[in-house]
Write an enzyme that holds these catalytic residues in place. Structure first.
Site, PDB file in Angstrom:
ATOM      1  N   PRO A  59      49.398  80.252  30.995  1.00 21.29           N
ATOM      2  CA  PRO A  59      48.979  79.512  32.190  1.00 21.29           C
ATOM      3  C   PRO A  59      49.812  78.239  32.380  1.00 21.29           C
ATOM      4  O   PRO A  59      50.163  77.577  31.395  1.00 21.29           O
ATOM      5  CB  PRO A  59      47.516  79.164  31.919  1.00 21.29           C
ATOM      6  CG  PRO A  59      47.110  79.937  30.723  1.00 21.29           C
ATOM      7  CD  PRO A  59      48.329  80.384  29.996  1.00 21.29           C
ATOM      8  N   GLY A  70      48.553  72.654  29.230  1.00 17.25           N
ATOM      9  CA  GLY A  70      48.598  72.220  27.834  1.00 17.25           C
ATOM     10  C   GLY A  70      49.009  73.313  26.864  1.00 17.25           C
ATOM     11  O   GLY A  70      48.966  73.116  25.657  1.00 17.25           O
ATOM     12  N   LEU A  71      49.415  74.461  27.391  1.00 17.35           N
ATOM     13  CA  LEU A  71      49.818  75.557  26.495  1.00 17.35           C
ATOM     14  C   LEU A  71      51.337  75.687  26.393  1.00 17.35           C
ATOM     15  O   LEU A  71      51.847  76.658  25.833  1.00 17.35           O
ATOM     16  CB  LEU A  71      49.194  76.869  26.949  1.00 17.35           C
ATOM     17  CG  LEU A  71      47.726  77.031  26.545  1.00 17.35           C
ATOM     18  CD1 LEU A  71      47.061  78.148  27.331  1.00 17.35           C
ATOM     19  CD2 LEU A  71      47.587  77.304  25.062  1.00 17.35           C
ATOM     20  N   GLY A  72      52.047  74.733  26.964  1.00 18.21           N
ATOM     21  CA  GLY A  72      53.496  74.691  26.765  1.00 18.21           C
ATOM     22  C   GLY A  72      54.273  75.701  27.591  1.00 18.21           C
ATOM     23  O   GLY A  72      55.351  76.150  27.168  1.00 18.21           O
ATOM     24  N   ALA A 113      58.088  76.923  26.844  1.00 14.55           N
ATOM     25  CA  ALA A 113      58.328  78.294  26.369  1.00 14.55           C
ATOM     26  C   ALA A 113      59.336  78.994  27.284  1.00 14.55           C
ATOM     27  O   ALA A 113      60.191  79.747  26.804  1.00 14.55           O
ATOM     28  CB  ALA A 113      57.011  79.063  26.320  1.00 14.55           C
ATOM     29  N   ASP A 133      56.402  69.552  21.814  1.00 21.41           N
ATOM     30  CA  ASP A 133      56.307  70.894  22.399  1.00 21.41           C
ATOM     31  C   ASP A 133      57.542  71.731  22.080  1.00 21.41           C
ATOM     32  O   ASP A 133      57.433  72.875  21.636  1.00 21.41           O
ATOM     33  CB  ASP A 133      56.125  70.805  23.927  1.00 21.41           C
ATOM     34  CG  ASP A 133      54.703  70.438  24.317  1.00 21.41           C
ATOM     35  OD1 ASP A 133      53.962  69.942  23.459  1.00 21.41           O
ATOM     36  OD2 ASP A 133      54.343  70.647  25.489  1.00 21.41           O
TER      37      ASP A 133
HETATM   38  O1  PMV Z   1      52.318  69.357  27.328  1.00 20.04           O
HETATM   39  P1  PMV Z   1      50.917  69.069  26.955  1.00 20.04           P
HETATM   40  O2  PMV Z   1      49.960  69.102  28.082  1.00 20.04           O
HETATM   41  O3  PMV Z   1      50.451  69.886  25.783  1.00 20.04           O
HETATM   42  O4  PMV Z   1      50.822  67.555  26.459  1.00 20.04           O
HETATM   43  C1  PMV Z   1      51.790  66.977  25.724  1.00 20.04           C
HETATM   44  C2  PMV Z   1      51.214  66.027  24.750  1.00 20.04           C
HETATM   45  C3  PMV Z   1      51.403  64.552  25.044  1.00 20.04           C
HETATM   46  O5  PMV Z   1      51.233  63.926  23.785  1.00 20.04           O
HETATM   47  C4  PMV Z   1      50.324  64.088  25.997  1.00 20.04           C
HETATM   48  C5  PMV Z   1      52.775  64.209  25.616  1.00 20.04           C
HETATM   49  C6  PMV Z   1      53.936  64.361  24.646  1.00 20.04           C
HETATM   50  O6  PMV Z   1      55.081  64.312  25.125  1.00 20.04           O
HETATM   51  O7  PMV Z   1      53.734  64.502  23.434  1.00 20.04           O
END
Ligand code: PMV
Length: 312
Positions: free
Chosen positions: A98, A102-104, A108, A149
């Site tokens: 999705p 927050g699932l990258g 990816a 990520d």
């Molecule tokens: O990409 P997300 O939604 O998993 O969030 C990244 C995590 C944060 O710590 C909020 C941003 C970062 O660059 O580490």
């Protein structure tokens, strides 16, 4: 020339999001139940490279793509790294991750694209090299990404991550199960990170103290994961969620899903990733996975993914 295909998994942040942007540690794990697949096919002579994103219904020739198009950026960086001219090829991108939750998903896509294009040109890039190239792409749409990520997705291993430090792989002594519940609200990471940056500017001492507390939780969680003390992880997730609420990055929907998971018997739960929308995660005992997934659905989760951490 043969058809080349590579994939990349999704990811979730287990502990430490946001604080990781400010130099504290964080823990992230790959989620192999969702994937991006990029296929490269040879194209007629002189047709150049075309990037086709199936889910977005987009087809972009590299020659006309905007500078800030992340797909084109990933392709251009790969060609520059390999000192290769633009090949005649079509890269077809398909994904079950999705978007903006927050699932990258974007990371990816870049990772699989870099791998496939390199493969099409006869090269295999090391994980560190893929991670570095993808980090350059991340900067376009994230602004100031921590780098977590691209690291977890390129290495496809659980990581203990500190910004600008060498990667530390995390050994998971006892595998455990997580449910990932999607609020259905898309939340661009860049916006949430910028908002937090503005707030911190007004009161750095308060925010830095919260980041320190999150950093301590991450270190405790690392020890629990490495020693197989899974029972300790639930309360640490709950504590991390409280601190994320204090940072102002949760939302009513996220809090509702976290509460619903706890009420239905989760060992702990928290939001995961940028927050304000996107996903939450719950640590669950295997025998109650079904009931918990149902409870999350009833509380409004648009999709629930089950993943095992530490089992490959
Ligand atoms: O990409 P997300 O939604 O998993 O969030 C990244 C995590 C944060 O710590 C909020 C941003 C970062 O660059 O580490």
């Amino acid at each position: 020339m043969a058809v080349i295909e590579s994939s990349a998994p999704g990811k979730i942040i287990l502990f430490g999001e946001h604080a990781v942007v400010y130099g504290r540690p964080a823990i992230a794990v790959p989620v192999t139940e969702v994937q991006v697949i990029v296929t490269a096919e040879p194209a007629p002579k002189d047709s150049g490279l075309t990037l086709v994103a199936l889910e977005l219904g987009e087809s972009v020739p590299l020659s006309t793509a905007m500078q800030d198009n992340p797909l084109a950026a990933a392709a251009r960086l790969t060609l520059a790294r390999l000192c290769a001219p633009e090949p005649d090829a079509t890269l077809i991108i398909s994904s079950t991750i999705p978007i903006a939750s927050g699932l990258g998903s974007g990371t990816a896509v870049s990772t699989a694209l870099v791998r496939t294009l390199a493969g099409f040109l006869g090269h295999t890039l090391e994980a560190a090299e893929v991670s570095r190239l993808v980090f350059e792409v991340e900067k376009i749409h994230h602004g100031t990404p921590s780098g977590i990520d691209n690291t977890v997705i390129a290495y496809e291993q659980p990581v203990y991550f500190v910004r600008e430090q060498p990667i530390e792989q995390l050994s998971v002594r006892t595998p455990f199960t997580l449910l990932i519940g999607d609020t259905g609200t898309r939340s661009p990471t860049k916006k949430v990170v910028e908002h937090l940056r503005r707030n911190r500017k007004r009161n750095p001492a308060r925010y830095d103290a919260l980041f320190d507390q999150i950093g301590d939780i991450v270190d405790e969680a690392r020890e629990a994961i490495e020693t197989g003390s899974i029972g300790r992880l639930g309360p640490l997730m709950d504590d991390n969620h409280e601190l994320l609420i204090e940072l102002g990055v949760s939302s009513k929907k996220l809090d509702e899903l976290v509460e619903a998971a706890r009420f239905a018997g989760a060992m702990g739960a928290k939001l995961s990733g940028a927050g304000r929308g996107g996903n939450m995660i719950a640590l669950v005992e295997d025998d109650v996975t079904e009931e918990l997934a149902e409870a999350l659905g009833e509380a409004g989760a648009k999709r629930v993914i089950r993943t095992r951490v530490g089992e490959w």
